[in-house]
Design an enzyme around this catalytic site. Structure first.
Site, PDB file in Angstrom:
ATOM      1  N   ASP A 241      21.252  56.998  46.837  1.00  0.00           N
ATOM      2  CA  ASP A 241      20.222  57.047  45.796  1.00  0.00           C
ATOM      3  C   ASP A 241      20.766  56.546  44.460  1.00  0.00           C
ATOM      4  OD1 ASP A 241      18.188  59.588  44.175  1.00  0.00           O
ATOM      5  OD2 ASP A 241      17.734  57.524  44.743  1.00  0.00           O
ATOM      6  N   SER A 262      12.311  58.484  41.816  1.00  0.00           N
ATOM      7  CA  SER A 262      12.140  58.274  43.260  1.00  0.00           C
ATOM      8  C   SER A 262      10.995  59.152  43.753  1.00  0.00           C
ATOM      9  CB  SER A 262      13.410  58.678  44.009  1.00  0.00           C
ATOM     10  OG  SER A 262      14.545  58.221  43.335  1.00  0.00           O
ATOM     11  N   GLN A 312      13.269  53.598  50.131  1.00  0.00           N
ATOM     12  CA  GLN A 312      12.781  54.515  49.093  1.00  0.00           C
ATOM     13  C   GLN A 312      11.672  53.824  48.299  1.00  0.00           C
ATOM     14  OE1 GLN A 312      14.675  55.614  44.816  1.00  0.00           O
ATOM     15  NE2 GLN A 312      15.689  56.645  46.513  1.00  0.00           N
TER      16      GLN A 312
HETATM   17  C1  LIG Z   1      16.383  58.108  40.766  1.00  0.00           C
HETATM   18  C2  LIG Z   1      16.311  59.586  40.873  1.00  0.00           C
HETATM   19  O1  LIG Z   1      17.204  60.281  41.297  1.00  0.00           O
HETATM   20  S1  LIG Z   1      14.868  60.302  40.316  1.00  0.00           S
HETATM   21  C3  LIG Z   1      15.042  61.974  40.772  1.00  0.00           C
HETATM   22  C4  LIG Z   1      14.300  62.267  42.023  1.00  0.00           C
HETATM   23  N1  LIG Z   1      12.859  62.101  41.872  1.00  0.00           N
HETATM   24  C5  LIG Z   1      12.086  62.929  41.076  1.00  0.00           C
HETATM   25  O2  LIG Z   1      12.605  63.782  40.366  1.00  0.00           O
HETATM   26  C6  LIG Z   1      10.583  62.753  41.095  1.00  0.00           C
HETATM   27  C7  LIG Z   1       9.950  64.131  41.324  1.00  0.00           C
HETATM   28  N2  LIG Z   1       8.472  64.014  41.298  1.00  0.00           N
HETATM   29  C8  LIG Z   1       7.792  64.117  40.141  1.00  0.00           C
HETATM   30  O3  LIG Z   1       8.347  64.342  39.074  1.00  0.00           O
HETATM   31  C9  LIG Z   1       6.284  63.951  40.233  1.00  0.00           C
HETATM   32  O4  LIG Z   1       5.884  63.945  41.587  1.00  0.00           O
HETATM   33  C10 LIG Z   1       5.828  62.612  39.590  1.00  0.00           C
HETATM   34  C11 LIG Z   1       6.155  62.628  38.087  1.00  0.00           C
HETATM   35  C12 LIG Z   1       6.552  61.438  40.261  1.00  0.00           C
HETATM   36  C13 LIG Z   1       4.353  62.458  39.781  1.00  0.00           C
HETATM   37  O5  LIG Z   1       3.738  63.637  39.306  1.00  0.00           O
HETATM   38  P1  LIG Z   1       2.333  63.537  38.571  1.00  0.00           P
HETATM   39  O6  LIG Z   1       1.895  64.916  38.222  1.00  0.00           O
HETATM   40  O7  LIG Z   1       1.393  62.689  39.329  1.00  0.00           O
HETATM   41  O8  LIG Z   1       2.742  62.859  37.211  1.00  0.00           O
HETATM   42  P2  LIG Z   1       2.174  61.541  36.510  1.00  0.00           P
HETATM   43  O9  LIG Z   1       2.735  60.360  37.191  1.00  0.00           O
HETATM   44  O10 LIG Z   1       0.709  61.595  36.381  1.00  0.00           O
HETATM   45  O11 LIG Z   1       2.838  61.717  35.093  1.00  0.00           O
HETATM   46  C14 LIG Z   1       4.246  61.701  35.013  1.00  0.00           C
HETATM   47  C15 LIG Z   1       4.591  61.268  33.633  1.00  0.00           C
HETATM   48  O12 LIG Z   1       4.183  59.915  33.458  1.00  0.00           O
HETATM   49  C16 LIG Z   1       3.204  59.856  32.426  1.00  0.00           C
HETATM   50  N3  LIG Z   1       2.186  58.936  32.900  1.00  0.00           N
HETATM   51  C17 LIG Z   1       1.244  59.158  33.814  1.00  0.00           C
HETATM   52  N4  LIG Z   1       0.511  58.063  34.001  1.00  0.00           N
HETATM   53  C18 LIG Z   1       1.021  57.111  33.185  1.00  0.00           C
HETATM   54  C19 LIG Z   1       0.717  55.765  32.885  1.00  0.00           C
HETATM   55  N5  LIG Z   1      -0.290  55.136  33.522  1.00  0.00           N
HETATM   56  N6  LIG Z   1       1.433  55.122  31.964  1.00  0.00           N
HETATM   57  C20 LIG Z   1       2.457  55.765  31.340  1.00  0.00           C
HETATM   58  N7  LIG Z   1       2.808  57.024  31.565  1.00  0.00           N
HETATM   59  C21 LIG Z   1       2.092  57.690  32.459  1.00  0.00           C
HETATM   60  C22 LIG Z   1       2.665  61.245  32.290  1.00  0.00           C
HETATM   61  O13 LIG Z   1       2.203  61.461  30.987  1.00  0.00           O
HETATM   62  C23 LIG Z   1       3.863  62.084  32.585  1.00  0.00           C
HETATM   63  O14 LIG Z   1       4.691  62.136  31.448  1.00  0.00           O
HETATM   64  P3  LIG Z   1       5.239  63.553  30.999  1.00  0.00           P
HETATM   65  O15 LIG Z   1       6.032  64.060  32.171  1.00  0.00           O
HETATM   66  O16 LIG Z   1       6.062  63.246  29.794  1.00  0.00           O
HETATM   67  O17 LIG Z   1       4.020  64.375  30.764  1.00  0.00           O
END
Ligand SMILES: CC(=O)SCCNC(=O)CCNC(=O)[C@H](O)C(C)(C)COP(=O)(O)OP(=O)(O)OC[C@H]1O[C@@H](n2cnc3c(N)ncnc32)[C@H](O)[C@@H]1OP(=O)(O)O
Length: 327
Positions: A241, A262, A312
């Protein structure tokens, strides 16, 4: 570490070995990879219930996905017999991990078949799942059907620089911008428990649009040793990852991620391998769109054997960079 119902799994064997090693020589313990001694060393709270701690947290202040996947596989592996080998896992990251609290791993023994055994794992924080994962284990069943792609021809790790060495090279540039210098020093401060040698590092001054492909040599820092394949699969999950989703951004030097994470992660383990030895990680992104990007990877042993494959999808919300960043 207490035994669970299945008796001791390999991982518990390794921690028993570790205990004996600890008592024998602190030097051995110091050489043991921090991935083994802390990141993937879960505390057993009850049968099929474990607690994990954090070692390195990316700048985005949400837990590193590879850590959660690796720990979930450790938890699943503790409930299966030593004659079974992890062959695949599929998971969804459903909430951001909170670096301020440990993660609980709840294992459900979904099915124990004749050849295949399936476990479902929930990674939980604040009473809510942050990751849901299914992992499948298989007994050894040889077959005349055997093929793989050919490993890409690349320079050997001994002929390449580590990420840290590249950063020091960039920092030595006389005209480096202050913000780039701060960003690079923050990267240097990361205690990432894996060594990385990019095969095609980004050019310092001007990032031109590149194909959504990247290759790098990777290995766990420190010693893990032979034999404990379940542990090496967990370390491979951790490694897989790292920098993975960024592959989808390579064609767009004029954009940078405003929000990226992710969404899911899938892995298939094909052969035995050692993650404390150099492995080539070949990453490519066949598609991006709708604020999402798909990345696929192949982990190769140095002798050309395909060790593991992974896929992924991530959320990629970007914003234009006023001028292409100097790194
Ligand atoms: C590479 C890595 O290791 S990453 C780590 C592993 N992965 C993760 O941690 C992801 C875990 N999952 C999550 O956090 C959630 O499932 C998400 C965020 C992916 C999706 O959840 P949702 O409730 O649908 O969130 P949503 O996508 O609507 O909003 C997430 C953020 O994006 C923002 N956002 C939403 N839509 C948009 C858009 N169209 N444009 C810009 N920003 C947006 C939201 O305001 C929110 O910001 P905030 O957290 O500051 O309030």
């Amino acid at each position: 570490m207490a035994e669970n119902k299945e008796g001791s799994s390999e991982l518990q064997e390794s921690s028993k070995d570790e205990t004996s090693e600890n008592s024998s020589s602190q030097f051995t313990q110091d050489l043991k990879s921090v991935l083994v001694t802390s990141v993937l060393n879960l505390e057993m709270l009850d049968v099929d219930l474990y607690r994990g701690t954090h070692h390195w947290v990316p700048r985005g202040q949400r837990l590193f996905g590879g850590q959660i996947v690796g720990q979930a596989l450790v938890a699943a592996a503790k409930s299966v017999n030593d004659n079974l080998f992890a062959h695949s896992l599929h998971c969804y990251f459903v909430r951001a991990g909170d670096p301020k609290v440990p993660v609980l791993y709840q294992v459900e023994r979904t099915r124990d078949g004749r050849s295949f055994t399936v476990r479902s794992v929930k990674a939980i924080q604040h009473g809510q799942p942050i990751l849901i994962c299914q992992a499948s284990f298989h007994t050894l069943q040889p077959s005349p059907l055997q093929h793989q792609f050919t490993m890409p021809g690349v320079p050997q790790p001994e002929d390449l620089l580590t990420v840290e060495e590249l950063i020091h090279l960039y920092l030595s540039k006389p005209d480096i911008a202050e913000n780039a210098k701060q960003g690079l020093n923050k990267l240097l401060a990361n205690e990432v428990p894996i060594e990385v040698k990019p095969v095609n590092p980004p050019h310092f001054y001007r990032l031109s649009a590149a194909e959504p492909k990247q290759l790098f040599w990777v290995r766990a820092r420190g010693h893990i040793g032979e034999g404990n394949m379940k542990l090496h699969c967990c370390v491979a999950a951790y490694v897989s990852d790292y920098a993975f989703l960024g592959t989808a951004l390579l064609p767009y030097p004029n954009y940078r991620a405003k929000f990226s994470a992710s969404l899911d992660h899938a892995m298939w383990f094909h052969s035995t391998f050692r993650t404390d030895e150099w492995m080539l990680y070949e990453c490519e992104s066949p598609w991006a769109g709708g604020s999402r990007g798909l990345v696929q990877g192949r982990l190769w042993r140095r002798d050309g054997v395909l060790a593991a494959s992974c896929s992924q999808e991530g959320v990629l919300r970007v914003k234009p960079v006023m001028e292409p960043s100097k790194l």
